[in-house]
Design a protein around this motif. Sequence first.
Motif, mmCIF file in Angstrom:
data_model
loop_
_atom_site.group_PDB
_atom_site.id
_atom_site.type_symbol
_atom_site.label_atom_id
_atom_site.label_comp_id
_atom_site.label_asym_id
_atom_site.label_seq_id
_atom_site.Cartn_x
_atom_site.Cartn_y
_atom_site.Cartn_z
ATOM 1 N N ASP A 55 0.858 -1.191 0.000
ATOM 2 C CA ASP A 55 0.000 0.000 0.000
ATOM 3 C C ASP A 55 0.894 1.241 0.000
ATOM 4 O OD1 ASP A 55 -2.681 -1.437 0.565
ATOM 5 O OD2 ASP A 55 -1.372 -2.157 2.176
ATOM 6 N N THR A 89 -10.042 5.892 9.778
ATOM 7 C CA THR A 89 -9.844 4.495 9.372
ATOM 8 C C THR A 89 -8.684 4.423 8.390
ATOM 9 O OG1 THR A 89 -11.444 4.727 7.563
ATOM 10 C CG2 THR A 89 -12.268 3.926 9.689
ATOM 11 N N GLN A 91 -6.255 1.729 5.677
ATOM 12 C CA GLN A 91 -6.054 0.486 4.961
ATOM 13 C C GLN A 91 -4.555 0.295 4.769
ATOM 14 O OE1 GLN A 91 -8.257 0.840 1.317
ATOM 15 N NE2 GLN A 91 -10.231 0.386 2.297
ATOM 16 N N GLY A 92 -4.082 -0.915 4.984
ATOM 17 C CA GLY A 92 -2.654 -1.153 4.831
ATOM 18 C C GLY A 92 -1.874 -0.748 6.060
ATOM 19 N N ASP A 93 -0.530 -0.740 5.929
ATOM 20 C CA ASP A 93 0.350 -0.517 7.084
ATOM 21 C C ASP A 93 1.464 0.472 6.758
ATOM 22 O OD1 ASP A 93 1.135 -1.095 9.764
ATOM 23 O OD2 ASP A 93 2.743 -2.377 9.011
ATOM 24 N N ASP A 97 0.577 6.981 6.085
ATOM 25 C CA ASP A 97 -0.883 7.124 6.113
ATOM 26 C C ASP A 97 -1.355 8.052 7.231
ATOM 27 O OD1 ASP A 97 -1.167 5.398 3.975
ATOM 28 O OD2 ASP A 97 -1.536 3.636 5.227
#
Length: 597
Positions: A55, A89, A91-93, A97
């Motif tokens: 990601d 929220t 998504q991924g790591d 982000d």
Amino acid sequence: MCRIYGSFGGATIGPRVWDTVADAMREGGPDDRGRRSGEGWTLGNNRLAVQGVADGRQPFERPGLTCVFNGEIYNHRQLRSELAARGYTFQGDCDGDVLLPLYEVFGDAFVSRLEGMFAIAVVDRRDEPCLKLFTDHAGMKSLYYYLSGDGNRLCFASELRALSRLPDFPDTLDPLAVDRYLGGRAVWGPGTVHTRVRTLKPGTTLRFADGRMTVTHTPLAEEPADGPGGDATVAAAAARLDEILRDEMSRMLDADVPVCVITSGGLDSSYTTALAADLSPDVASFNIAYRGEWPADERHFAEEVARHCGTRHHQVLLDPAGFPALIERFVRHLDQPNNAPHSLSTFALFEAVHQAGFKVALTGDGADELFGGYARFVKAAQDDSVTWHRAYQDTMAAVHRATLDRLYTPEYRSLVEEAGGCFGDAIGDDLDERVRSAERSKLETLLRYDQFERFPYYILRRVDHLGMAHSVEARIPFLQPSVMRLAHSLPAHVKVADGIVKAPVAQAARRCLPRSVIERPKQPFTLPITAMIKPGEALYDMIGDLLLAPRARCHDYVRAGAVRDLFRAQTENPAADAAEPLWSLLVLETWLSARAS
């Protein structure tokens, strides 16, 4: 880790131009490319995928916000949890982000929540549209920028050579940069070799909107009141340092790609190697040395540490016969002249790390500057003479002040004097004034000056640029905020205790390293140039060929006759007084030639 670039204001720059900018930094981000453009702005990045590999595509976006980021955020999981509690929220790591959600919550102060290394660019289109640039507390990641001739557009990039691909790049060299280089071993920020190009200093926020620019600096927060403080002992400081470093190292070893450690054989890298081996079994270590018999060869110490810690040890050997080609390669990646002889070693070592399949390397940089590891710090701190700063400024210079008087051409000397005098004298005067007015100890004043004025440009730029030249991310445990705050809280008598420099580091390392490593005399991780610049060696021939050539570019600044005198002295009686200026001029000449090609 990435390379980033962009612009804000003025006419939009076309995608083909930005492609050339990205191409110039492809080694620093070979895994992916991303770019976003809007009315009058562009943000782009080349990605070296290390965390959240599947990601984490950049640029990152939120409503009204776009961001690109170079670096690593080691506390991203903690921040992710805190933001999730606020309703965000993910998504991924990917560590990046968390940046824009944090920015939405905390504004510019979001960077104080980050633990890691970073250069970040945010285009904020809410309210008054603006560009913001942020650098970490220690200046581990570089960011260069300039304003267009009319002042309406700001362009930036992680590397000067990439920024120079833009058609309006102000390419004019600052002739005084040569004096700054020779007086400081590198070109210290916020200036650069180019008259109108700047670099961001550590802990800086730049805001640009509607042709107006503001630059602010936020110092690293101090250690909490319950820290070691003035009553600290070496034992207590060492225990706290070991606790902090273990925590930091556990986060730095957490990556989605292979991680290794650099093991020079000295105390700091040996300590980080031991911690890494304790936290991550089967860790790999790397050391570099030179074929033949040379002074200050530390490979046997590195091998001893590797055996003691049980690492998978990689011994890299360089052939001095290949140095000329290697010098031409690494100088191109430095962006600006830097006289550190171990730049050559660093470049070759990161190349070997890359070839062995590693994307991340942990280093021991920074401990000397934080905890007083160099003899020059201690000697200057104990020197009560009124001229102490003159002797000290020579320890920071590539070429001593007296040698510069003989070296500079009359025309260049006049130019330097008209501009206010030699850079070396200026930093000596600045330090003397800081020591006179400081509330902290003289030793601590010297250390802070080194950490924030010299170290980012002489050491960290080298580590960043030469690592990324081979798609390797260098992680530096000693420069994390928790370690720096601890070091800043310790009094001078704890850092240098009973004649032992860097005493907390030495004491902490005793728990995991043999005495032979802890107690041996300190020697630098460097290239033995004095021994290597002698008849029959490739480095000697290269210096003779380039610096004594009738049309050598450095002769615009230094007298050809004075260079010949240095070369003759080194030929007849090899010594550092001649070898170091010759090496420094070789780097300058190679850089000037690379720029012209």
